[in-house]
Motif scaffolding. Structure first.
Motif, PDB file in Angstrom:
ATOM      1  N   ILE A   1      -8.144  21.543 -13.766  1.00 34.28           N
ATOM      2  CA  ILE A   1      -8.345  21.693 -15.208  1.00 34.28           C
ATOM      3  C   ILE A   1      -7.513  20.673 -15.986  1.00 34.28           C
ATOM      4  O   ILE A   1      -8.017  19.989 -16.884  1.00 34.28           O
TER       5      ILE A   1
ATOM      6  N   VAL B   1     -15.631  23.809 -14.176  1.00 33.13           N
ATOM      7  CA  VAL B   1     -14.207  23.719 -14.488  1.00 33.13           C
ATOM      8  C   VAL B   1     -14.031  22.890 -15.757  1.00 33.13           C
ATOM      9  O   VAL B   1     -14.404  21.708 -15.799  1.00 33.13           O
TER      10      VAL B   1
ATOM     11  N   GLU C   1     -11.308  32.866 -14.821  1.00 37.29           N
ATOM     12  CA  GLU C   1     -12.556  33.060 -15.559  1.00 37.29           C
ATOM     13  C   GLU C   1     -12.313  33.549 -16.982  1.00 37.29           C
ATOM     14  O   GLU C   1     -12.860  32.995 -17.945  1.00 37.29           O
TER      15      GLU C   1
ATOM     16  N   TYR D   1      -6.874  25.069  -9.042  1.00 38.28           N
ATOM     17  CA  TYR D   1      -7.678  25.059 -10.270  1.00 38.28           C
ATOM     18  C   TYR D   1      -6.880  24.619 -11.488  1.00 38.28           C
ATOM     19  O   TYR D   1      -7.432  23.975 -12.386  1.00 38.28           O
TER      20      TYR D   1
ATOM     21  N   CYS E   1     -13.218  29.021 -16.464  1.00 39.09           N
ATOM     22  CA  CYS E   1     -13.913  28.572 -15.257  1.00 39.09           C
ATOM     23  C   CYS E   1     -15.049  29.554 -14.952  1.00 39.09           C
ATOM     24  O   CYS E   1     -14.950  30.740 -15.253  1.00 39.09           O
TER      25      CYS E   1
END
Length: 751
Positions: free
Chosen positions: A63, A146, A131, A59, A136
């Motif tokens: 990002i 995202v 989160e 992630y 996210c």
């Protein structure tokens, strides 16, 4: 000065979370798409620690484009790092042991630490970081939202500790069938934790295998052995079940729980030994708890669960559950317009919760948040979800199964699942903030209007003092929160939502799906209204025909259902295609005029309050019923249907016809006898026809059965139709004690 410093700190934190400009005191994880950081794992990393590192790496790259290497702690030197799991570097914080699947998110001036408790705690920590600090979102069983940013900053001296309010957490909607959604929202799944779950008696001791040779393994009811429940005082049952668990546990040693629970129904054993035990304990729970305690003692290193449900809901008077036995108490009898803590219909549940709580600390609750008879019906219990889970947590409930519509789309399924998931982890969250975040993220510009629609539903439910029943029907609410006037108001809000979502194909599709429950209500109620305003029929000549817009409306509804993921419209019920086919039958049916149309009807025995239809006028409203007993059927419970129809004046009568419903699953049977009588004065009746009907054989199929009586030429003002209800539910149906048969008639045609 202190207040000013607090304000500055809050502002700094908010800027850090959003990751715009790098604020002072921030850890610069990624700058201009480049990172100096490594992800460090323990040398002997667990499966969950390794997966947590992989998810974090993935992630961060999605990002920012930065790819952080994952290394073992023994290879680490002194570069900035994110330490994932039980690394030695994390020990410097000297943090206390985490409960179950909790986690710590920590940072100093340079490094970040993610430490988990048992199970997937470390993975939950990663998802929370993504989160809460990297924006996210996993709103449903859809791709994760995202953000794209070249800079990622996290706060220095972060010290966030989270532990779950409940040991076991499950919400049962389509999104929860997505594996990433489960991990993201810290949820469980029955199939993952239980070696065998739910109503398990017959999974373990199946009648198809044992009943012929060993009827004594099964319940004795009215002196006869029948495959409705097990005979728990029988040593053979204990032996079979012990052998079953010995093998099952060996085959699946990682299973956390094993269920020993009664079948979904009645017919509990009344043999001498079971009756003796149950008399000592105050009910069928006595034999159940004593039996499961024996199983639990045989496998002391395993945890067993059982269902405190309907006939086994009440705690036993003497025997406590063993320390490795968990009680899963059901709230099935409660209506849903108010929280469980206050609503009168949950008084029994509250007593049982207190009673079990006095016997054991191992309490789970099986709760319900959908209308099983109509998954698509609007079910505005949204504002009660937090209050209910807070109440359960306060009563030391350790786990909750929040049963929704399973893998089929239902009223606000994505929202219900999302909010419940957050509350199951922490019932103390600000639910309004979670709701706002979901609405804006999932529906975009339409979110404000969807939220207003839900609040309008909730307000109308409370204002009209309507009853919200998990086995209800939107047709029955036509006078309260689902009246045609109320539906028009809701439609206006959804129109605004559609307008706001224009130009975005994803948002507009989700708004269409949110509208399905309202459209379903309109269609179902149109069957009920029939020839009246809001019905599917319109006048033509001396009769009625199908509204020309209705076939296309139903077709469009069925198509949108399939797009939304509607697999069945009720528990074990119709698919969208089957629903369309039922409507096609209705559209093809020619409306039949009758001398009895809209005639006054008088009943000797009352209609069932739970299924009122149009009460006595159901017999003369010009509408036939289908296979759904809750619409357009006069439902009489436990007594004969004796209906006198007043034609207004004496008329020539040559035939009388009617339909009766046979639906054994719902204890509805053809009458044992049908009798037609006529009268000129309403006092003196003459027999015009009689038909005996054979006793029903075992068959659970639903059928609509037509009966016609040809009469000799006669003149009559009054026609009396009697349908004699069965004296008792057939033995093969296995009715609970005190359960009576019902008789259902739809329309009486007099020609």
């Amino acid at each position: 000065m202190f207040r000013m410093m607090q304000t500055l700190l809050i502002l700094m934190t908010l800027l850090t979370v959003k990751g715009c400009t790098s604020p002072p005191g921030a850890i610069h994880l990624v700058t201009n798409g480049v990172s100096k950081y490594q992800i460090v794992l323990p040398d002997e990393a667990t499966k969950n620690e390794t997966r947590a590192a992989t998810v974090l790496q993935e992630y961060i790259k999605r990002i920012s484009g930065a790819s952080l290497p994952v290394i073992k702690e023994s290879a680490y030197r002194s570069t900035p790092a994110i330490f994932v799991g039980g690394t030695e570097h994390t020990e410097k914080f000297n943090v206390v042991k985490l409960k179950t699947e909790g986690f710590h998110l920590l940072s100093d001036d340079q490094h970040i630490y993610i430490r988990g408790g048992t199970g997937k705690g470390v993975l939950y920590g990663v998802y929370t970081l993504l989160e809460d600090y990297l924006d996210c979102r996993k709103y449903a069983n859809i791709p994760v939202v995202v953000p794209s940013r070249k800079n990622i900053d996290l706060p220095m001296h972060l010290h966030s500790k989270q532990e779950p309010a409940f040991l076991y957490r499950e919400t049962y909607y389509p999104a929860a069938f997505d594996n990433e959604y489960l991990e993201w929202h810290k949820l469980h799944r029955f199939e993952d934790l239980w070696g065998i779950w739910g109503h398990s008696f017959f999974k373990i001791v199946p009648p198809s295998t044992y009943f012929a040779a060993h009827p004594e393994y099964y319940a004795q009811v009215n002196g006869k052995r029948q495959a409705t429940q097990l005979c728990l005082s029988n040593e053979g049952v204990f032996k079979v079940m012990t052998e079953y668990f010995r093998k099952a546990i060996s085959d699946n040693p990682d299973a956390m729980y094993w269920s020993v629970a009664a079948e979904d129904g009645a017919g509990f054993c009344t043999c001498d030994q079971c009756s003796k035990i149950n008399a000592e304990e105050g009910g069928p729970t006595g034999t159940l708890i004593r039996f499961i305690n024996r199983i639990a003692a045989t496998f002391p290193d395993r945890q067993f669960t059982t269902l405190a449900y309907t006939y086994t809901a009440h705690p036993p008077q003497k025997t406590k559950p063993a320390s490795n036995v968990y009680i899963m108490l059901s709230s099935i009898d409660a209506y849903r317009q108010e929280p469980l803590s206050t609503i009168a219909s949950a008084a029994g549940f509250r007593r049982d919760l207190d009673g079990w709580g006095a016997l054991t600390e191992n309490l789970f609750v099986w709760d319900y948040t959908t209308q099983f008879t109509n998954y698509l019906a609007p079910f505005p219990d949204y504002d009660n979800l937090q209050a209910n889970l807070q109440y359960l947590a306060a009563h030391k409930v350790k786990g909750v199964f929040s049963q929704g519509s399973a893998d089929t789309y239902s009223d606000m399924a994505a929202y219900n699942c999302y909010l419940q998931a957050k509350l199951l982890w922490n019932p103390g969250i600000t639910a309004t903030a979670v709701t706002a975040d979901f609405m804006n993220g999932y529906y975009g510009k339409a979110g404000t209007f969807i939220n207003q629609y839900l609040q309008a539903l909730t307000t109308a439910l409370h204002t009209t003092k309507a009853r919200l029943d998990i086995y209800g029907n939107p047709v029955n609410n036509y006078k309260d929160f689902l009246s045609p006037q109320a539906i028009d108001q809701y439609s206006t809000l959804l129109d605004r939502a559609e307008k706001a979502a224009e130009g975005n194909s994803v948002w507009i599709e989700r708004v269409y799906n949110a509208r399905l429950p309202l459209e379903y209500t309109v269609l179902q109620q149109s069957k009920f209204f029939g020839t009246e305003k809001s019905g599917y029929l319109v006048p033509e000549g001396n009769g009625y025909i199908v509204n020309a817009r209705w076939p296309e409306r139903v077709k469009k509804f069925a198509a949108q259902c399939k797009k939304a993921g509607v697999k069945e419209l009720s528990e074990g019920g119709q698919s969208p295609d089957a629903y369309q086919q039922d409507w096609d039958v209705i559209f093809a049916r020619k409306w039949v005029n009758s001398l009895a149309f809209r005639a006054k009807v008088t009943l000797v025995n009352p209609w069932a309050e739970d299924f009122p239809a149009k009460k006595e006028q159901t017999l003369t409203d010009g509408l036939e019923g289908g296979k759904d007993f809750s619409i357009n059927w006069l439902f009489i419970y436990g007594k004969d249907m004796i209906a006198t129809i007043d034609l207004g004046q004496a008329k020539a009568v040559s035939s009388v016809e009617m339909n009766f419903l046979n639906d054994p699953r719902h204890y509805i049977f053809n009458p044992a006898e049908i009798m037609v009588e006529t009268s000129v004065d309403g006092v003196n009746f003459s027999l015009a026809g009689k038909q005996q009907i054979a006793a029903p054989e075992e068959d659970y199929h639903v059928s609509v059965n037509h009966f016609q009586f040809k009469l000799p030429a006669l003149s009559a003002r009054y026609v009396r139709v009697s349908g004699r209800c069965l004296n008792a539910v057939p033995g093969w149906r296995g009715a609970p004690e005190g359960k009576k048969a019902a008789v259902c008639c739809d329309e009486v045609y007099v020609q």
